[in-house]
Design an enzyme around this catalytic site. Structure first.
Site, PDB file in Angstrom:
ATOM      1  N   ASP A  11       0.858  -1.186   0.000  1.00 30.43           N
ATOM      2  CA  ASP A  11       0.000   0.000   0.000  1.00 30.43           C
ATOM      3  C   ASP A  11       0.891   1.231   0.000  1.00 30.43           C
ATOM      4  OD1 ASP A  11      -2.239  -1.512   0.031  1.00 30.43           O
ATOM      5  OD2 ASP A  11      -2.600  -1.347   2.174  1.00 30.43           O
ATOM      6  N   ASP A 130     -14.105  -6.148  -4.328  1.00 37.13           N
ATOM      7  CA  ASP A 130     -14.215  -6.308  -2.876  1.00 37.13           C
ATOM      8  C   ASP A 130     -15.570  -6.927  -2.611  1.00 37.13           C
ATOM      9  OD1 ASP A 130     -11.760  -5.034  -2.513  1.00 37.13           O
ATOM     10  OD2 ASP A 130     -12.700  -3.053  -2.472  1.00 37.13           O
TER      11      ASP A 130
END
Lengths: 252, 202
Positions: A11, A130
């Site tokens: 990330d 997701d």
């Protein structure tokens, strides 16, 4: 024989890795390029860089970072995070990214998938989904980093994405992400066995046997994880040796 | 070393350039005929679709130019396929440097020996075996390379490496000064570096 892939995910915000790491002998543990290079040397099969920068400078810092990664790293890498139009993708590919992930923007405007596949080829279009299993037992799509539930099931959206030209599916179970209790085997298996494209499982990796399960039971083509690699809880080479001992074909 | 990378309407050209630069070699990305003819080595990269790539090459007379090159030439992925005789991808007549035919992977509904669904295109790391060329000096048998492709070159006299996916096929070809690899050496870690380095000395 084609191997199962192990993919560390980094990330990134403003050109720096977000989550801490405990790597030693790293010139700069916050530099995604240094970290990515270490993973490549330690046997990662691919890398994913997820950019969560939300400033107007995003485009510029991201393209600079991608360019630095492409210069240094000799394995394939994917870039994602807020990619919303064909110009973003063109910029990332021109900077040297091999693939891009698209998520909410593709759901809002599915023609984005076909536009990208036509212009750059399906091989570089990774559809990230997701998903969360509701009390009705159905896996639903979530958007905007998991904040909004869409009125579409995961399998329906994945199938549509593949029909439109997505070359791979990256499925993250929000129920499992961060738990370290293992991957979501049921939805991963559904996607892997019903779709004609590779499926990358994400969310929930905590122990080596979780990878055995996601490859053997859920038939995933690749498994993605972040913190267990960043904090050295699992070392990539040790994981691959473990998998090979269990007859899972990996690159060592 | 004066290395030229052929510039045309296909992807991954920049990745190849970066990989060459990592080896400490500078390269020029060009579609200029004189520059290509005078280079010591030429790389013909490519990710994309065969018929539009061939049309682009023909329109710029790069098709004949490539066939006439006498220095070592390395085709990568689509570049290698375009150097073959013919591709099933949109029924494309290719350059015919190699006599092999490029065919589409056909999915066996039964899956593989473990019952896993076999997917097309092949994406990921696979072995290269039966290595027969100076291009693979110092590269162990069954080394892993990174592949992304839905079409494959059949076996023939020019085969210098084989790979198994659905069936066995040519993962590298060589005829005289022309070399082709189906995988991406620029993305194949140390093995790929070695192959690119070897190309500089073949």
């Amino acid at each position: 024989m084609l191997t199962k892939r192990i993919i560390p995910c980094l990330d990134v915000k403003d050109g720096r890795t977000v989550k801490g790491t405990n790597f030693v002998n790293l010139r700069d543990a916050g530099d995604p390029v240094d970290l990515g290079e270490i993973y490549a040397l330690r046997g990662a099969d691919e890398l994913v860089f997820l950019d969560i920068t939300a400033t107007v400078e995003k485009r510029k810092t991201l393209s600079e970072m991608v360019r630095r990664i492409a210069h240094r790293i000799n394995i394939p890498f994917t870039v994602g995070g807020g990619v919303s139009d064909i110009r973003d993708v063109e910029m990332l590919l021109n900077s040297g990214a091999d693939k891009i992930t698209i998520n909410s923007a593709a759901f809002k405007r599915p023609s984005l998938i076909s536009d990208l596949a036509r212009n750059f080829g399906s091989q570089c279009v990774v559809l990230a989904i997701d998903t969360k299993k509701e009390s009705d037992g159905v896996w639903w799509v979530y958007l905007q980093g998991g904040r909004i539930r869409a009125n579409e099931t995961c399998i329906t959206w994945a199938r549509r994405g593949v029909d439109l030209g997505a070359g791979e599916i990256l499925v993250t179970s929000m129920d499992h992400d961060g738990t370290k209790h293992g991957f979501a085997l049921d939805i991963t298996r559904t996607l892997s066995t019903e779709l004609p494209v590779p499926v990358i499982a994400s969310g929930g990796a905590g122990q080596m046997n979780h990878f055995t399960d996601v490859f053997q039971i859920a038939k995933a083509d690749a498994a993605l994880a972040a913190s267990i690699f960043h904090f050295g809880e699992i070392e990539i080479r040790a994981l691959k040796t473990y998998l090979k001992e269990r007859s899972i074909n990996v690159r060592i | 070393m004066n290395l030229a990378i052929i510039k045309y309407n296909a992807g991954n050209i920049r990745s190849v350039l970066f990989a060459i630069e990592r080896l400490g070699i500078s390269a020029t990305v060009t579609d200029d005929c004189d520059e290509l003819r005078s280079a010591d080595r030429v790389i013909f990269p490519g990710v994309g679709e065969a018929s539009s790539a061939m049309a682009y090459l023909k329109a710029r007379k790069l098709d004949q130019l490539i066939k006439d090159l006498s220095q070592p030439v390395l085709g990568i992925c689509l570049g290698m396929q375009l150097m073959c005789k013919y591709s099933e991808e949109n029924e494309t007549e290719c350059l015919g440097i190699f006599q092999e035919i490029v065919k589409k992977f056909r999915i066996d509904k039964e899956g593989d020996s473990k019952g896993d669904v076999v997917k097309v295109p092949q994406i990921g790391w696979n072995n290269i075996s039966d290595l027969k060329s100076a291009l693979f000096n110092g590269v162990p048998e069954d080394s892993y390379c990174y592949f992304v492709h839905g079409y494959y070159a059949d076996f023939g006299n020019d085969t210098i490496a084989t790979t198994d996916y659905i069936q066995s096929y040519s993962s590298a070809l060589n005829k005289k000064n022309f070399y082709g690899v189906q995988f991406h050496p620029e993305k194949s870690a140390e093995v790929g570096n070695r192959i690119l380095q070897n190309f500089m000395t073949v």
